[in-house]
Design an enzyme around this catalytic site. Structure first.
Site, PDB file in Angstrom:
ATOM      1  N   ASP A  14     -56.474 -24.176   9.647  1.00  0.00           N
ATOM      2  CA  ASP A  14     -55.126 -24.388  10.209  1.00  0.00           C
ATOM      3  C   ASP A  14     -55.046 -24.043  11.689  1.00  0.00           C
ATOM      4  OD1 ASP A  14     -54.256 -25.054   7.583  1.00  0.00           O
ATOM      5  OD2 ASP A  14     -54.254 -22.918   7.132  1.00  0.00           O
ATOM      6  N   LYS A  17     -56.880 -28.420  14.379  1.00  0.00           N
ATOM      7  CA  LYS A  17     -58.006 -29.314  14.689  1.00  0.00           C
ATOM      8  C   LYS A  17     -57.606 -30.779  14.665  1.00  0.00           C
ATOM      9  CE  LYS A  17     -60.140 -27.591  11.085  1.00  0.00           C
ATOM     10  NZ  LYS A  17     -59.333 -26.439  10.719  1.00  0.00           N
ATOM     11  N   GLY A  41     -55.631 -30.031   5.280  1.00  0.00           N
ATOM     12  CA  GLY A  41     -54.379 -30.711   5.608  1.00  0.00           C
ATOM     13  C   GLY A  41     -54.260 -30.778   7.111  1.00  0.00           C
ATOM     14  N   HIS A  42     -54.374 -31.953   7.673  1.00  0.00           N
ATOM     15  CA  HIS A  42     -54.308 -32.103   9.122  1.00  0.00           C
ATOM     16  C   HIS A  42     -52.999 -32.784   9.503  1.00  0.00           C
ATOM     17  CE1 HIS A  42     -58.971 -31.786   9.279  1.00  0.00           C
ATOM     18  NE2 HIS A  42     -58.376 -30.631   9.163  1.00  0.00           N
ATOM     19  N   GLN A 225     -61.087 -26.844   7.174  1.00  0.00           N
ATOM     20  CA  GLN A 225     -61.044 -25.383   6.988  1.00  0.00           C
ATOM     21  C   GLN A 225     -61.455 -24.678   8.294  1.00  0.00           C
ATOM     22  OE1 GLN A 225     -62.843 -27.170   4.107  1.00  0.00           O
ATOM     23  NE2 GLN A 225     -60.725 -27.515   3.618  1.00  0.00           N
TER      24      GLN A 225
HETATM   25  P1  IMP Z   1     -60.462 -23.960  -2.024  1.00  0.00           P
HETATM   26  O1  IMP Z   1     -61.104 -24.577  -0.836  1.00  0.00           O
HETATM   27  O2  IMP Z   1     -59.294 -24.747  -2.546  1.00  0.00           O
HETATM   28  O3  IMP Z   1     -61.439 -23.609  -3.102  1.00  0.00           O
HETATM   29  O4  IMP Z   1     -59.836 -22.557  -1.545  1.00  0.00           O
HETATM   30  C1  IMP Z   1     -60.629 -21.469  -1.148  1.00  0.00           C
HETATM   31  C2  IMP Z   1     -59.970 -20.716   0.006  1.00  0.00           C
HETATM   32  O5  IMP Z   1     -59.942 -21.550   1.162  1.00  0.00           O
HETATM   33  C3  IMP Z   1     -58.523 -20.333  -0.245  1.00  0.00           C
HETATM   34  O6  IMP Z   1     -58.251 -19.131   0.408  1.00  0.00           O
HETATM   35  C4  IMP Z   1     -57.738 -21.461   0.409  1.00  0.00           C
HETATM   36  O7  IMP Z   1     -56.432 -21.071   0.767  1.00  0.00           O
HETATM   37  C5  IMP Z   1     -58.608 -21.695   1.630  1.00  0.00           C
HETATM   38  N1  IMP Z   1     -58.484 -23.048   2.173  1.00  0.00           N
HETATM   39  C6  IMP Z   1     -59.012 -24.182   1.683  1.00  0.00           C
HETATM   40  N2  IMP Z   1     -58.720 -25.214   2.480  1.00  0.00           N
HETATM   41  C7  IMP Z   1     -58.002 -24.736   3.502  1.00  0.00           C
HETATM   42  C8  IMP Z   1     -57.439 -25.322   4.690  1.00  0.00           C
HETATM   43  O8  IMP Z   1     -57.553 -26.518   4.954  1.00  0.00           O
HETATM   44  N3  IMP Z   1     -56.773 -24.476   5.513  1.00  0.00           N
HETATM   45  C9  IMP Z   1     -56.673 -23.155   5.285  1.00  0.00           C
HETATM   46  N4  IMP Z   1     -57.196 -22.558   4.200  1.00  0.00           N
HETATM   47  C10 IMP Z   1     -57.855 -23.347   3.314  1.00  0.00           C
END
Ligand code: IMP
Length: 430
Positions: A14, A17, A41-42, A225
């Site tokens: 977040d 990017k 989520g972009h 991420q």
């Molecule tokens: P997962 O990727 O859904 O397995 O989540 C694992 C961890 O990564 C959790 O803490 C999510 O909140 C975090 N996470 C996954 N994708 C994002 C993102 O795009 N932005 C921020 N945190 C993310």
């Protein structure tokens, strides 16, 4: 001239990017998503319209750009089809210029069910995943039982593979989690429906990218991420299940490291984190409320309120090092516009031993307390400023301090959500 650049996050995701990828892609030929899935989520603002992308690379909002979803991504076909539909409704026609790797693994409904069931069972020890099935889909990839995009081409073998894997998951869902089993035939029907939409987009994207490199095309690799959520280099086990650091570009696309000319680390001028796990600079006060509200810090995938904190320079230096970053892009500077004072965590102190650390091991942060350096705020509007000389002196000093602390130049500053609210100090392609 630099041809191929990587844009990745240095924090816990977040960082903004998507906006930077969108901004820079006007000068590029290809934009590539190389890891993660629709957990990302972009959020982009184009002509005052908000567009949220989860899987499709942000650069495709420019009609001249070819989008690639490469082998390192885990793909939920139903979400991908929905996103393509949403883009078309907004007059972004991508079907002829979006390619999907035949060797990318699919996220299927049972991955989502098991992700959610596991998190529920873990209770207060949960990871705080996005519930999108990311972890289980990557587990299947490593265990060599994934259904891949290329499998969609042969209905008979797809059906056999699907029956087998559904059986594997149903056993767990029913006996361990007391959940409902899945019917593989229904999943098969849905997959075939989605396949009709994306059939012509399925390609060997490794070949496409390597010939693009040979033909001197300009490529942007778009990270999802952030580095501290990396499966190897992040705050394990509170991480995502892919390599969000630089190595993910190589394995996730099939291009060699010598082809990367410039690596830009996107850093928000404060920190946020969604989900659980250590967060040394986390705030629980009025500043947290202020940053959440002014920075609109609510997840674009799950809507969850993001945890907020001051910029963490120990974490930033870790990201500079592990990604061999060329430069930084600082985002959301305008969010600080009403603050009298801002802080940067310059070191950690171990609360047990009182020892001070300027670098740290990122899977052992629990006992670390931040040591802050304070900076005067600017109390002036920076929103939408496009030239560095127009920034208030205090804001310039704050930017200079980050540069000094990180040890690499800041090439771009984002001063607002619109693609044009951007200060280019040095253009990455020059
Ligand atoms: P997962 O990727 O859904 O397995 O989540 C694992 C961890 O990564 C959790 O803490 C999510 O909140 C975090 N996470 C996954 N994708 C994002 C993102 O795009 N932005 C921020 N945190 C993310």
């Amino acid at each position: 001239m630099k041809k191929n650049i990587v844009i990745l996050g240095t924090q816990w995701g977040d960082e903004g990017k998507g906006k930077i990828v969108d901004y820079l892609s006007r000068n590029s030929d290809y934009v590539v998503r190389y890891h993660g899935g629709h957990n990302a989520g972009h959020t982009l603002v184009v002509n005052q319209k908000k567009i949220v992308l989860h899987l499709v690379p942000s650069g495709v909002l420019h009609a001249n750009v070819i989008g690639i979803i490469s082998n390192g991504v885990v793909i939920s076909l139903s979400n991908l089809v929905e996103e393509i539909k949403m883009l078309e409704e907004n007059r972004f026609f991508v079907k002829k210029r979006l390619f999907i790797s035949n060797s990318a693994s699919l996220i299927l409904p049972f991955h989502i069910a098991i992700d959610i069931a596991r998190e529920k069972k873990l209770g207060s020890n949960s990871i705080g995943t996005t519930g999108r099935g990311i972890g289980p889909a990557y587990e299947d990839k490593i265990a060599r039982r994934s259904i891949r995009v290329g499998d969609l081409r042969n209905e008979k073998t797809l059906s056999i593979k699907l029956e087998k894997i559904v059986d594997y998951y149903n056993n767990q869902l029913v006996s361990i989690y007391q959940s409902q089993p899945f019917d593989y035939k229904i999943i098969l029907q849905d997959l075939l429906k989605s396949k009709n939409v994306i059939n012509d987009m399925i390609k060997d994207t490794t070949m496409i990218l390597n010939s693009a490199i040979k033909n001197k095309k300009i490529i942007i690799f778009e990270g999802a991420q952030g580095s501290l959520l990396d499966i190897d280099h992040g705050t394990y086990p509170y991480v995502t299940s892919s390599n969000s650091t630089i190595g993910g570009v190589i394995t996730g696309t099939g291009i060699g490291p010598k082809n990367l000319d410039y690596i830009l680390g996107v850093t928000k001028c404060y920190s946020t984190r969604v989900g659980n796990g250590p967060f040394p600079t986390e705030l629980h006060d009025d500043i947290d409320m202020y940053l959440s509200k002014k920075g609109n810090e609510f997840g674009s995938t799950t809507g969850r309120k993001r945890r907020t904190g001051w910029l963490d320079a120990v974490a930033l230096r870790h990201s500079v090092k592990i990604n061999s970053l060329s430069a930084l892009c600082i985002t959301k500077l305008d969010v600080f516009d009403n603050l009298k004072e801002v802080k940067i965590c310059i070191a950690y102190q171990d609360i047990k031993t009182s020892e001070i650390y300027t670098s740290a091991s990122f899977d052992e942060l629990e006992n670390m307390k931040p040591i802050y350096k304070k900076y005067p705020g600017w109390m002036k509007k920076t929103l939408g400023i496009k030239k560095i000389e127009n920034l208030p002196i205090a804001a310039k000093n704050y930017i200079k301090s980050i540069e000094k602390i990180a040890g690499i130049p800041i090439d771009i500053i984002s001063t607002g959500p619109d693609r044009n609210d951007t200060i280019i100090i040095k253009h990455p392609f020059l």
